[in-house]
Design a protein around this motif. Sequence first.
Motif, PDB file in Angstrom:
ATOM      1  N   ILE A 136       0.920  -1.064  -0.219  1.00  0.00           N
ATOM      2  CA  ILE A 136       0.273  -0.106  -0.149  1.00  0.00           C
ATOM      3  C   ILE A 136       1.108   1.193  -0.193  1.00  0.00           C
ATOM      4  CG2 ILE A 136      -1.603   1.510   1.530  1.00  0.00           C
ATOM      5  CD1 ILE A 136      -2.635  -1.267   2.322  1.00  0.00           C
ATOM      6  N   PHE A 137       1.701   0.949   0.765  1.00  0.00           N
ATOM      7  CA  PHE A 137       2.942   2.511   1.131  1.00  0.00           C
ATOM      8  C   PHE A 137       3.914   2.440  -0.361  1.00  0.00           C
ATOM      9  CE2 PHE A 137       2.289   2.681   5.777  1.00  0.00           C
ATOM     10  CZ  PHE A 137       2.302   3.433   5.387  1.00  0.00           C
ATOM     11  N   ALA A 138       3.631   1.316  -0.851  1.00  0.00           N
ATOM     12  CA  ALA A 138       4.689   1.298  -2.168  1.00  0.00           C
ATOM     13  C   ALA A 138       3.718   1.825  -3.714  1.00  0.00           C
ATOM     14  CB  ALA A 138       5.462   0.426  -2.321  1.00  0.00           C
ATOM     15  N   ARG A 139       2.428   2.280  -3.459  1.00  0.00           N
ATOM     16  CA  ARG A 139       1.506   3.254  -3.984  1.00  0.00           C
ATOM     17  C   ARG A 139       1.308   2.206  -4.815  1.00  0.00           C
ATOM     18  NH1 ARG A 139       3.393   8.340  -6.761  1.00  0.00           N
ATOM     19  NH2 ARG A 139       3.839   7.029  -8.920  1.00  0.00           N
ATOM     20  N   VAL A 140       1.078   0.611  -4.586  1.00  0.00           N
ATOM     21  CA  VAL A 140       0.084  -0.496  -5.357  1.00  0.00           C
ATOM     22  C   VAL A 140      -1.132   0.177  -4.915  1.00  0.00           C
ATOM     23  CG1 VAL A 140      -0.413  -2.241  -6.086  1.00  0.00           C
ATOM     24  CG2 VAL A 140       2.028  -1.662  -5.020  1.00  0.00           C
ATOM     25  N   PRO A 141      -2.181   0.402  -5.602  1.00  0.00           N
ATOM     26  CA  PRO A 141      -3.599   0.768  -5.360  1.00  0.00           C
ATOM     27  C   PRO A 141      -4.167  -0.347  -4.427  1.00  0.00           C
ATOM     28  CG  PRO A 141      -3.875   0.543  -8.439  1.00  0.00           C
ATOM     29  CD  PRO A 141      -2.202  -0.127  -7.194  1.00  0.00           C
ATOM     30  N   VAL A 142      -4.901   0.191  -3.183  1.00  0.00           N
ATOM     31  CA  VAL A 142      -5.159  -0.376  -2.010  1.00  0.00           C
ATOM     32  C   VAL A 142      -6.036  -1.728  -2.055  1.00  0.00           C
ATOM     33  CG1 VAL A 142      -6.948   0.083   0.386  1.00  0.00           C
ATOM     34  CG2 VAL A 142      -5.516   1.680  -0.966  1.00  0.00           C
ATOM     35  N   TYR A 192      -5.608  -3.476  -5.065  1.00  0.00           N
ATOM     36  CA  TYR A 192      -5.104  -4.653  -5.744  1.00  0.00           C
ATOM     37  C   TYR A 192      -3.328  -4.764  -4.713  1.00  0.00           C
ATOM     38  CZ  TYR A 192      -7.495  -3.406  -9.506  1.00  0.00           C
ATOM     39  OH  TYR A 192      -8.546  -3.356 -10.861  1.00  0.00           O
TER      40      TYR A 192
END
Lengths: 187, 310, 423
Positions: free
Chosen positions: C14-20, C22
């Motif tokens: 989530i912190f790595a900017r993967v859509p929440v 996914y």
Amino acid sequence: MPTTTRPGTVRHAVDRVSRFLDLVQRVLVTSIVVILSASALLLLWQVFDRLVLGQGQNWIEEYARLSLVWMTFLGAAALLREHRHLTVEYVVDKFPAPLRRWFGLAVDAAVLALLTVLLLQIPAVWASSSVLVSPSLGIPRTTLALAAFISYGIGAAYCLESIVRRVLDMDPVRRIATDDATETSGI
Amino acid sequence: ACTSTSGDAGSGGSHELILGATSAGGSLEVQALQRWADAVAERSDDRLTVTILADGQLGSELETQEAIINGDVHGVSGGVTGVPELDFLAAAYIFRDADHMLEVMRSDVAEPWSEAWVEQSGVEIVGVLERLPRTLTSNVRVEEPGDADGLDVRVPNTEFQIDIWEAVGATPVGIPSQEVYSALETGVVDAQENALDTAYANAVGDVQQYVTLTEHTYMPQFVGVSVAFLESLPDDLQEILRDEMRAAEEWLSAELDTAYTDILEEWESQGLEIIEPDVDAFRELMYPVTEQYAADIWGDGVLDRIQSEF
Amino acid sequence: MDIIWLLVPMIALIFARVPVAYAIGISAVAFSLLQGSNVAAVVQRSVAALDSFTLLAIPLFLLAAEIMNAAGLTRVLMDAVLSWVRNLRGGLAYANVGASMVFAGISGAAVADAAGTGRLLIPQMTRNGYSPRYAASVTASSSLISPILPPSIPLIVYGLIAQVSIGALFMAGILPAFLMAGALLLVVFATTSRDRSLPREPFSASFAARATGKALPILLLPIVIIGGLRFGYFTPTEAAAIAVGYALVCTLFYVRLPARVLGQVLQRAALTSASILIIIAFAAHVGWIMSVRGIPRSIAETLSSMTSSPQVLLLIVMVFLLVIGTFMEAIAAMLIVVPVLAPAATELGIDPVHFGVVIVMTLMLGLLTPPVGLVLYVVGEAAGLDAMKVARANVAFFLALLAATLLVALVPELALWLPGLSL
Ligand code: NA
Ligand code: NA
């Protein structure tokens, strides 16, 4: 700053694919609008039917559930293309630009990997869901799973498109869905 | 991977059966299942343990079945199977009483139905649990079908159950189960019909004034276990599983007898009026609907056999 | 506790900017693959989680709020509220809270209110001598009333997870919402009453009557919805459809909504709800994994061995959720936390309806805390400010809302009195 691409180049080919995916996106967005409008109208009619005419329509509920599943999955694919899912930008925003670019690529690749693994489940899902049928309307549960797989398939195509465009340093795709609230003035 | 084999060296490996139940954790059904689980573990020296996950933690009956087909879970307990022949047992006035139901379910009449479940999802019936009869509760005094005319009744969203209530002139309304209490309280619907024990567990008595003992449905609850799991068990464990289930079924039947009077007494003391309705008049209107569907779902003559031979 | 291998990668992704959604999906699938269990179940469970009539209320309530905003109904509403308080020092700030209170009776999400009223009120407040930070923070804080006053999207989601009546939850949210509004109005009073730079306009009864009359159909909508639910005319999902129908009829009184705009409104409601619902879909498998492992039961045992006091448990849960809320999206947090905590609450005799209201109020505070405070970004954009600046300006309002939440946690009757009231 639109990139001009010469015919015959790789970029030109990618742009042609993107134009096709623009069309796919348009179909997705139109579908969810139609589904939502139909659900809203049907439910309104159901309330009227029940409160005023004193009748119940059980198929409306089944239809409404089916449409919610389809709207969500089709909408999820559409959101992927325009990078509009809920994300936490805070941490990555602190990184320098080149690193951010790599993060973008890694995220696309991770989502693509997920969608690929899920697409591989088609036979298994088919085997265990096709025997099950909803109790009232007799809709097979595979009708619902179909929405998921269409979403995964289109989403995977969008991820691939995004990866290729990032690698080739091309502009992000055009947004098809509206973004800003349009307030009509002059009341 | 149906069984988890832990390091219980020498005893031929241990087996774990995970079973999902839709009923509430404190319900008599789940208590019966838990007694079954305890007895099986004790008699098998923990070579076979049964884990009951109640409260619909694993989802609806159909979702649990998907998990059984996938091999994540091995058993299910609930009223809906997805097999039309079995689910039709929720129709009106098929059985005179619970004993009649159990007798039929243990006879050759039910054999093709259970085979259909094996065929559909590879699930075998290992137990038939009795439930209290489905009965009408209402905010309107209902003694005969005419009183139910125009009554908004919450019923399961199933075609034949809707038709049964339309046959007495009521308006069936489909409402999700967790909304039933609120819908009765606020008056979205005037009435509901459900198994007496389920209605009691949902505190329906707090928001209703009348109980009309239509007792139109004696519907069983099935305990199904994956055939693949059963086949992975040594013969003696299979026997223990089935023996102890029979004991649990009998315990439950006895408990339900007292529960029936307890619930009605409790409701009466809460101020509800218990009405003995004109059951024949209800049967006269509802039974034709059952007959009409029975021919399609079970084939000709089956309903007659149930009525005449048992 | 191998479940750590599910939760830690999820948060990292989530912190790595993967859509929440996914990020949850990837960690659930990876966990299942590592455990050698079935991945097809992820698909089936996500489909089953959405196969719900109740959830349909979410897109419909979003649609109703979008129609309000797009047709300029929000402005009519705000003018009416303002006409009554413009003689007060800080009138625009009071009106900001008041308009949010009415908007909350139609909208189920904070973001719709923050965007709708923010776009109109922040520029107007700034022009009238309020600092942009102050304008932004009043708007952000008052938007939190939307998910507490019925209708409420988070309460719908809680009801589905915890198997609690949505109708009862909606009724339970009413008094806490008034409490929130009261707390915010107190802060507005404390911060504006001595500021002589703020303009005051004379009160005009005829102007107020005219503005209110114009807004009357809109002001009635929350009453129709809440009254209709309370008196049993319709279910929560039906109420959502009625809100849409009613908002559409309202537009006829004020402005003709061109087909193109209506299309955009539908599109945004559908896409926004898809972005919420797809999280629910992927999180379903996580809840399942935890159930099969008996984690809810063992957490319930641990917590009830730690304390036998419902109040203490609620305070522990609140602290925990405040932390979670700072870095997790509220719906995703609820999907993972509620199945685990609800059994513990039941064990200690906490009413699930009360528990739901406290959980939602606490998690909504996360909308005001960086780094994941969604509302901060929405109003920050409208005010041309960095989200962090808004957060710092917002401390007094935040504390007022926190106090209101604490009060509801310690006095269950605030939530339970209305739903328990017999008619
Ligand atoms: Na506001
Ligand atoms: Na609201």
